[in-house]
Design a protein around this motif. Structure first.
Motif, short mmCIF file in Angstrom:
data_model
loop_
_atom_site.label_atom_id
_atom_site.label_comp_id
_atom_site.label_asym_id
_atom_site.label_seq_id
_atom_site.Cartn_x
_atom_site.Cartn_y
_atom_site.Cartn_z
N VAL A 10 0.85 -1.18 0.00
CA VAL A 10 0.00 0.00 0.00
C VAL A 10 0.89 1.24 0.00
N LEU A 11 0.51 2.21 -0.82
CA LEU A 11 1.17 3.51 -0.83
C LEU A 11 0.22 4.48 -0.14
N VAL A 12 0.71 5.15 0.90
CA VAL A 12 -0.13 6.02 1.72
C VAL A 12 0.27 7.46 1.48
N GLY A 13 -0.64 8.24 0.91
CA GLY A 13 -0.39 9.66 0.67
C GLY A 13 -0.52 10.46 1.96
N ASN A 14 -0.26 11.74 1.85
CA ASN A 14 -0.26 12.62 3.02
C ASN A 14 -1.53 13.45 3.18
N ALA A 15 -2.51 13.24 2.32
CA ALA A 15 -3.75 14.00 2.42
C ALA A 15 -4.56 13.52 3.63
N PRO A 16 -5.28 14.44 4.26
CA PRO A 16 -6.10 14.03 5.42
C PRO A 16 -7.23 13.09 5.01
N ILE A 17 -7.54 12.16 5.89
CA ILE A 17 -8.67 11.26 5.68
C ILE A 17 -9.51 11.26 6.95
N ASP A 18 -10.77 10.90 6.82
CA ASP A 18 -11.66 10.96 7.97
C ASP A 18 -12.15 9.58 8.40
N LYS A 19 -11.42 8.54 8.03
CA LYS A 19 -11.77 7.18 8.43
C LYS A 19 -10.63 6.59 9.23
N GLU A 20 -10.97 5.72 10.16
CA GLU A 20 -9.94 5.04 10.93
C GLU A 20 -9.57 3.74 10.22
N ILE A 21 -8.56 3.83 9.35
CA ILE A 21 -8.13 2.67 8.58
C ILE A 21 -6.68 2.29 8.89
N GLY A 22 -6.18 2.76 10.01
CA GLY A 22 -4.79 2.51 10.39
C GLY A 22 -4.45 1.03 10.47
N LYS A 23 -5.33 0.24 11.07
CA LYS A 23 -5.06 -1.21 11.18
C LYS A 23 -5.04 -1.86 9.80
N GLU A 24 -5.93 -1.42 8.92
CA GLU A 24 -5.95 -1.97 7.56
C GLU A 24 -4.66 -1.63 6.82
N ILE A 61 3.92 -4.48 2.94
CA ILE A 61 4.81 -3.35 2.68
C ILE A 61 3.98 -2.07 2.67
N VAL A 62 4.40 -1.10 3.50
CA VAL A 62 3.74 0.21 3.56
C VAL A 62 4.75 1.25 3.07
N VAL A 63 4.33 2.03 2.07
CA VAL A 63 5.17 3.07 1.48
C VAL A 63 4.59 4.43 1.87
N ARG A 64 5.47 5.33 2.35
CA ARG A 64 5.03 6.69 2.72
C ARG A 64 5.97 7.70 2.07
N PHE A 65 5.52 8.97 2.05
CA PHE A 65 6.18 10.00 1.27
C PHE A 65 6.63 11.19 2.10
N ASN A 66 7.76 11.73 1.72
CA ASN A 66 8.27 13.01 2.19
C ASN A 66 8.11 13.18 3.70
N LYS A 67 7.49 14.23 4.12
CA LYS A 67 7.41 14.58 5.55
C LYS A 67 6.07 14.08 6.13
N TYR A 68 5.83 12.79 6.01
CA TYR A 68 4.59 12.20 6.51
C TYR A 68 4.57 12.23 8.05
N ARG A 69 3.38 12.12 8.62
CA ARG A 69 3.23 12.04 10.07
C ARG A 69 2.28 10.90 10.42
N THR A 70 2.71 10.07 11.36
CA THR A 70 1.83 9.03 11.88
C THR A 70 1.55 9.23 13.36
N GLU A 71 2.50 9.82 14.07
CA GLU A 71 2.35 9.97 15.52
C GLU A 71 1.11 10.80 15.86
N GLY A 72 0.26 10.20 16.68
CA GLY A 72 -1.00 10.83 17.05
C GLY A 72 -2.13 10.53 16.09
N TYR A 73 -1.82 9.91 14.96
CA TYR A 73 -2.81 9.60 13.93
C TYR A 73 -2.83 8.11 13.61
N GLU A 74 -2.29 7.29 14.48
CA GLU A 74 -2.14 5.86 14.20
C GLU A 74 -3.45 5.18 13.84
N SER A 75 -4.55 5.54 14.50
CA SER A 75 -5.83 4.89 14.20
C SER A 75 -6.33 5.25 12.80
#
Length: 133
Positions: free
Chosen positions: A5-19, A25-39
Motif C-alpha cells: 500500500v502507498l499512503v499519501g499525506n492527504a487528510p482522511i476521515d476514516k480510521e483505517i490505520g489497522k488496515e 509493505i507500507v510506502v510513505r512519502f516526504n514529511k509524513y506524520r503518523t504519531e498521534g494519527y495511528e488509528s
C-alpha cells in the motif's frame, strides 16, 4: 504475493490505520506524520520516498529509501544532501529512481514543463518493482 500500500499525506476521515498496517509493505512519502494519527493512517513504514532533504529523518529505520531524480542535479551538492540525510547510515537501503524513469512518467501523463509528483513517480516505480500495488 506481498500486499503493498502507498499512503499519501492527504487528510482522511476514516480510521483505517489497522488496515494500512496489515499490508506486507507500507510506502510513505516526504514529511509524513503518523504519531498521534495511528488509528487513521497506521504507524508502519517500510519504504520512505523522499524528494527533499529531510535531515531529521532516521533513514536506518526503513527497509528501503527511494529518492526520485526528477530534476537536473547540481552534482556534488546533491550528493552532500544525501550524505547529510543518511547521517553515516549505510546506503544498502537506498535506491535512486533514475531521471530517465521520472522523465518517462512525465511523458506518460503529458507533462512537458514540470516533473510529476513524488507520489506519482513512486506509484509507477512500485508497479515496476512489485507488479501490483
Amino acid at each position: 504475493m506481498s500486499k503493498i500500500v502507498l499512503v499519501g499525506n492527504a487528510p482522511i476521515d476514516k480510521e483505517i490505520g489497522k488496515e494500512i498496517d496489515s499490508h506486507d509493505i507500507v510506502v510513505r512519502f516526504n514529511k509524513y506524520r503518523t504519531e498521534g494519527y495511528e488509528s487513521v493512517v497506521g504507524e508502519k513504514t517500510d519504504i520512505w520516498v523522499s524528494c527533499g532533504d529531510y535531515a531529521d529523518v532516521n533513514t536506518a529505520e526503513f527497509k528501503e529509501v527511494w529518492i526520485p531524480i526528477a530534476h537536473n542535479l547540481h552534482g556534488v551538492a546533491f550528493y552532500q544532501d544525501v550524505m547529510r540525510l543518511f547521517k553515516g547510515n549505510d546506503f544498502e537501503n537506498l535506491t535512486f529512481i533514475p531521471k530517465s524513469f521520472c522523465d518517462d512518467v512525465a511523458k506518460k501523463v503529458g507533462y512537458k514543463h514540470r516533473w510529476p509528483s513524488t507520489g506519482l513517480i513512486a506509484i509507477e516505480w512500485a508497479l515496476k518493482k512489485f507488479g501490483e500495488v
